[in-house]
Write a protein that holds these residues in place. Structure first.
Motif, mmCIF file in Angstrom:
data_model
loop_
_atom_site.group_PDB
_atom_site.id
_atom_site.type_symbol
_atom_site.label_atom_id
_atom_site.label_comp_id
_atom_site.label_asym_id
_atom_site.label_seq_id
_atom_site.Cartn_x
_atom_site.Cartn_y
_atom_site.Cartn_z
ATOM 1 N N LYS A 44 -2.016 -5.570 -0.194
ATOM 2 C CA LYS A 44 -3.137 -5.914 0.676
ATOM 3 C C LYS A 44 -4.126 -4.760 0.603
ATOM 4 O O LYS A 44 -3.737 -3.595 0.737
ATOM 5 C CB LYS A 44 -2.659 -6.123 2.111
ATOM 6 C CG LYS A 44 -1.772 -7.331 2.274
ATOM 7 C CD LYS A 44 -1.336 -7.485 3.707
ATOM 8 C CE LYS A 44 -0.415 -8.683 3.849
ATOM 9 N NZ LYS A 44 0.082 -8.825 5.221
ATOM 10 N N ILE A 45 -5.389 -5.102 0.389
ATOM 11 C CA ILE A 45 -6.405 -4.062 0.202
ATOM 12 C C ILE A 45 -7.670 -4.393 0.984
ATOM 13 O O ILE A 45 -7.856 -5.508 1.461
ATOM 14 C CB ILE A 45 -6.741 -3.880 -1.302
ATOM 15 C CG1 ILE A 45 -7.169 -5.208 -1.956
ATOM 16 C CG2 ILE A 45 -5.575 -3.324 -2.068
ATOM 17 C CD1 ILE A 45 -8.630 -5.347 -2.036
ATOM 18 N N ILE A 46 -8.527 -3.376 1.099
ATOM 19 C CA ILE A 46 -9.868 -3.533 1.660
ATOM 20 C C ILE A 46 -10.826 -2.882 0.668
ATOM 21 O O ILE A 46 -10.608 -1.746 0.237
ATOM 22 C CB ILE A 46 -10.000 -2.848 3.034
ATOM 23 C CG1 ILE A 46 -8.984 -3.416 4.022
ATOM 24 C CG2 ILE A 46 -11.418 -3.005 3.565
ATOM 25 C CD1 ILE A 46 -8.978 -2.705 5.358
ATOM 26 N N HIS A 52 -11.510 -7.880 3.004
ATOM 27 C CA HIS A 52 -10.055 -7.832 3.048
ATOM 28 C C HIS A 52 -9.488 -8.854 2.076
ATOM 29 O O HIS A 52 -10.019 -9.957 1.966
ATOM 30 C CB HIS A 52 -9.542 -8.180 4.455
ATOM 31 C CG HIS A 52 -9.881 -7.147 5.477
ATOM 32 N ND1 HIS A 52 -8.917 -6.460 6.153
ATOM 33 C CD2 HIS A 52 -11.069 -6.678 5.917
ATOM 34 C CE1 HIS A 52 -9.501 -5.620 6.994
ATOM 35 N NE2 HIS A 52 -10.813 -5.747 6.865
ATOM 36 N N GLY A 53 -8.383 -8.512 1.417
ATOM 37 C CA GLY A 53 -7.764 -9.460 0.503
ATOM 38 C C GLY A 53 -6.431 -8.971 -0.008
ATOM 39 O O GLY A 53 -5.918 -7.933 0.414
ATOM 40 N N LYS A 54 -5.870 -9.757 -0.932
ATOM 41 C CA LYS A 54 -4.584 -9.425 -1.537
ATOM 42 C C LYS A 54 -4.758 -9.476 -3.048
ATOM 43 O O LYS A 54 -5.379 -10.404 -3.588
ATOM 44 C CB LYS A 54 -3.531 -10.436 -1.080
ATOM 45 C CG LYS A 54 -2.138 -10.133 -1.576
ATOM 46 C CD LYS A 54 -1.101 -11.008 -0.903
ATOM 47 C CE LYS A 54 -1.105 -12.387 -1.524
ATOM 48 N NZ LYS A 54 0.000 -13.227 -1.065
ATOM 49 N N VAL A 55 -4.218 -8.500 -3.757
ATOM 50 C CA VAL A 55 -4.341 -8.434 -5.210
ATOM 51 C C VAL A 55 -3.465 -9.527 -5.822
ATOM 52 O O VAL A 55 -2.273 -9.610 -5.532
ATOM 53 C CB VAL A 55 -3.911 -7.043 -5.740
ATOM 54 C CG1 VAL A 55 -3.955 -7.005 -7.255
ATOM 55 C CG2 VAL A 55 -4.782 -5.949 -5.151
ATOM 56 N N VAL A 56 -4.077 -10.368 -6.658
ATOM 57 C CA VAL A 56 -3.308 -11.429 -7.316
ATOM 58 C C VAL A 56 -3.233 -11.238 -8.821
ATOM 59 O O VAL A 56 -2.364 -11.816 -9.477
ATOM 60 C CB VAL A 56 -3.859 -12.841 -6.990
ATOM 61 C CG1 VAL A 56 -3.626 -13.177 -5.543
ATOM 62 C CG2 VAL A 56 -5.306 -12.977 -7.367
ATOM 63 N N MET A 83 -9.465 3.451 -0.860
ATOM 64 C CA MET A 83 -8.126 4.035 -0.784
ATOM 65 C C MET A 83 -7.713 4.260 0.664
ATOM 66 O O MET A 83 -6.612 3.893 1.065
ATOM 67 C CB MET A 83 -8.103 5.362 -1.551
ATOM 68 C CG MET A 83 -6.769 6.078 -1.512
ATOM 69 S SD MET A 83 -6.749 7.609 -2.432
ATOM 70 C CE MET A 83 -7.880 8.619 -1.509
ATOM 71 N N GLU A 84 -8.595 4.828 1.482
ATOM 72 C CA GLU A 84 -8.232 5.175 2.859
ATOM 73 C C GLU A 84 -7.936 3.926 3.689
ATOM 74 O O GLU A 84 -6.948 3.861 4.405
ATOM 75 C CB GLU A 84 -9.345 5.988 3.531
ATOM 76 C CG GLU A 84 -9.503 7.394 2.996
ATOM 77 C CD GLU A 84 -10.397 7.450 1.771
ATOM 78 O OE1 GLU A 84 -11.112 6.470 1.492
ATOM 79 O OE2 GLU A 84 -10.380 8.464 1.067
ATOM 80 N N MET A 85 -8.793 2.923 3.614
ATOM 81 C CA MET A 85 -8.623 1.717 4.411
ATOM 82 C C MET A 85 -7.405 0.922 3.946
ATOM 83 O O MET A 85 -6.686 0.353 4.753
ATOM 84 C CB MET A 85 -9.880 0.847 4.339
ATOM 85 C CG MET A 85 -11.095 1.499 4.954
ATOM 86 S SD MET A 85 -10.901 1.885 6.699
ATOM 87 C CE MET A 85 -10.865 0.264 7.398
ATOM 88 N N ASN A 90 -1.163 -0.786 4.336
ATOM 89 C CA ASN A 90 0.142 -0.629 3.701
ATOM 90 C C ASN A 90 0.702 0.752 4.033
ATOM 91 O O ASN A 90 0.648 1.652 3.219
ATOM 92 C CB ASN A 90 0.036 -0.778 2.175
ATOM 93 C CG ASN A 90 -0.519 -2.110 1.769
ATOM 94 O OD1 ASN A 90 -0.086 -3.140 2.258
ATOM 95 N ND2 ASN A 90 -1.479 -2.105 0.864
ATOM 96 N N PRO A 91 1.251 0.948 5.234
ATOM 97 C CA PRO A 91 1.753 2.282 5.584
ATOM 98 C C PRO A 91 2.909 2.687 4.683
ATOM 99 O O PRO A 91 3.693 1.848 4.239
ATOM 100 C CB PRO A 91 2.217 2.123 7.035
ATOM 101 C CG PRO A 91 2.393 0.668 7.236
ATOM 102 C CD PRO A 91 1.484 -0.023 6.267
#
Length: 96
Positions: A44-46, A52-56, A83-85, A90-91
């Motif tokens: 999951k990324i920003i 906002h989205g998910k890498v496919v 990277m920061e967001m 994803n902790p």
């Protein structure tokens, strides 16, 4: 010896600038490069623009990735991912 005393403040300014401005920026760039290389499907990324989205899908040839959002799938450059967001989404696992 007197000539060195005149240049000492100038040298000190460059040393301080290196440690407080140049070195941290180089470290940040290195971390961002590692982050982009470590991306994988399902993360999951920003993006830097706030999407906002998910890498496919990942494409290493042109450095891009396809992101699935609520609006559909979009193709972005890996450098457009924040990277920061994304790390907040994803902790890191807790080490014991």
């Amino acid at each position: 010896m007197e000539g060195l005393g005149q240049f000492f403040p100038l040298i000190l300014i460059f040393v301080v600038a290196y440690f407080f401005m140049i070195r941290p920026q180089m470290k940040r760039q290195k971390d961002e490069k590692k982050f982009a290389q470590a991306l994988k499907k399902g993360d999951k990324i920003i993006t830097k623009s706030g999407l906002h989205g998910k890498v496919v899908d990942l494409n290493d040839k042109d450095g891009s990735c396809v992101i699935e959002t609520m609006a559909g799938r979009l193709k972005f450059d890996k450098s457009a991912i924040s990277m920061e967001m994304s790390r907040k989404l994803n902790p890191a696992p807790i080490k014991k």
